[in-house]
Design a protein around this motif. Sequence first.
Motif, PDB file in Angstrom:
ATOM      1  N   PHE A 171       0.825  -1.203   0.000  1.00 16.46           N
ATOM      2  CA  PHE A 171       0.000   0.000   0.000  1.00 16.46           C
ATOM      3  C   PHE A 171       0.865   1.261   0.000  1.00 16.46           C
ATOM      4  O   PHE A 171       0.552   2.241  -0.655  1.00 16.46           O
ATOM      5  N   CYS A 172       1.939   1.224   0.738  1.00 16.22           N
ATOM      6  CA  CYS A 172       2.843   2.370   0.818  1.00 16.22           C
ATOM      7  C   CYS A 172       3.497   2.631  -0.542  1.00 16.22           C
ATOM      8  O   CYS A 172       3.513   3.761  -1.028  1.00 16.22           O
TER       9      CYS A 172
ATOM     10  N   SER B 290      14.193   4.358   2.551  1.00 14.96           N
ATOM     11  CA  SER B 290      14.143   5.280   3.697  1.00 14.96           C
ATOM     12  C   SER B 290      12.792   5.995   3.773  1.00 14.96           C
ATOM     13  O   SER B 290      12.277   6.229   4.871  1.00 14.96           O
ATOM     14  N   GLU B 291      12.195   6.321   2.628  1.00 14.54           N
ATOM     15  CA  GLU B 291      10.879   6.970   2.622  1.00 14.54           C
ATOM     16  C   GLU B 291       9.807   6.006   3.124  1.00 14.54           C
ATOM     17  O   GLU B 291       8.920   6.396   3.892  1.00 14.54           O
TER      18      GLU B 291
ATOM     19  N   HIS C 242       6.998   4.058  10.024  1.00 17.44           N
ATOM     20  CA  HIS C 242       7.541   4.169  11.379  1.00 17.44           C
ATOM     21  C   HIS C 242       8.259   2.894  11.816  1.00 17.44           C
ATOM     22  O   HIS C 242       8.078   2.407  12.939  1.00 17.44           O
ATOM     23  N   VAL C 243       9.064   2.356  10.904  1.00 13.48           N
ATOM     24  CA  VAL C 243       9.905   1.196  11.196  1.00 13.48           C
ATOM     25  C   VAL C 243      11.296   1.464  10.632  1.00 13.48           C
ATOM     26  O   VAL C 243      11.496   2.392   9.852  1.00 13.48           O
ATOM     27  N   THR C 244      12.252   0.658  11.022  1.00 16.90           N
ATOM     28  CA  THR C 244      13.625   0.878  10.568  1.00 16.90           C
ATOM     29  C   THR C 244      13.798   0.446   9.111  1.00 16.90           C
ATOM     30  O   THR C 244      13.063  -0.412   8.607  1.00 16.90           O
TER      31      THR C 244
ATOM     32  N   GLU D 167       3.047  12.382  20.144  1.00 15.43           N
ATOM     33  CA  GLU D 167       4.314  12.104  19.478  1.00 15.43           C
ATOM     34  C   GLU D 167       5.031  13.409  19.108  1.00 15.43           C
ATOM     35  O   GLU D 167       6.234  13.538  19.314  1.00 15.43           O
ATOM     36  N   ALA D 168       4.278  14.380  18.609  1.00 11.88           N
ATOM     37  CA  ALA D 168       4.877  15.671  18.258  1.00 11.88           C
ATOM     38  C   ALA D 168       5.426  16.359  19.498  1.00 11.88           C
ATOM     39  O   ALA D 168       6.513  16.943  19.468  1.00 11.88           O
TER      40      ALA D 168
END
Length: 127
Positions: A12-13, A22-23, A29-31, A113-114
């Motif tokens: 989906f991403c 990296s994007e 939100h994972v390595t 989170e912010a």
Amino acid sequence: MGFKPSEIRVLFCVARGDMKVSEISKRMHVTSPTVTQVINGLEANGLVERSVDLTDRRAVRVQLTQKGEAVRQKAGEALFSSFSGLIEYLGEERSNELAELLTDAYVYFAEREASLHQSQWSGDEIL
């Protein structure tokens, strides 16, 4: 469908357009190593392909194959069907309440989170 949730999430991403690893890792939100492992499996199954980034030869871009797009589309249809069933089960009023609560929870965690991220950079103590 025989795929892991993490694999479907990557499909989906990547469906948004070819992306660097990296994007993808930032969006999910994972390595990057985690994403690379998932992409290795997807590539082995013919769902994604890699190419060298033309502007940065060190970077690799990932895009869906036709097979990957077909799997992503089937997964999307299955997800839509599940939510349609949930809405039918809960009814319109309770479904709207659930949507509002989930939105409130999302806003809470995004703001938290912010705030934590800002605290890290401003020297404030993190709880």
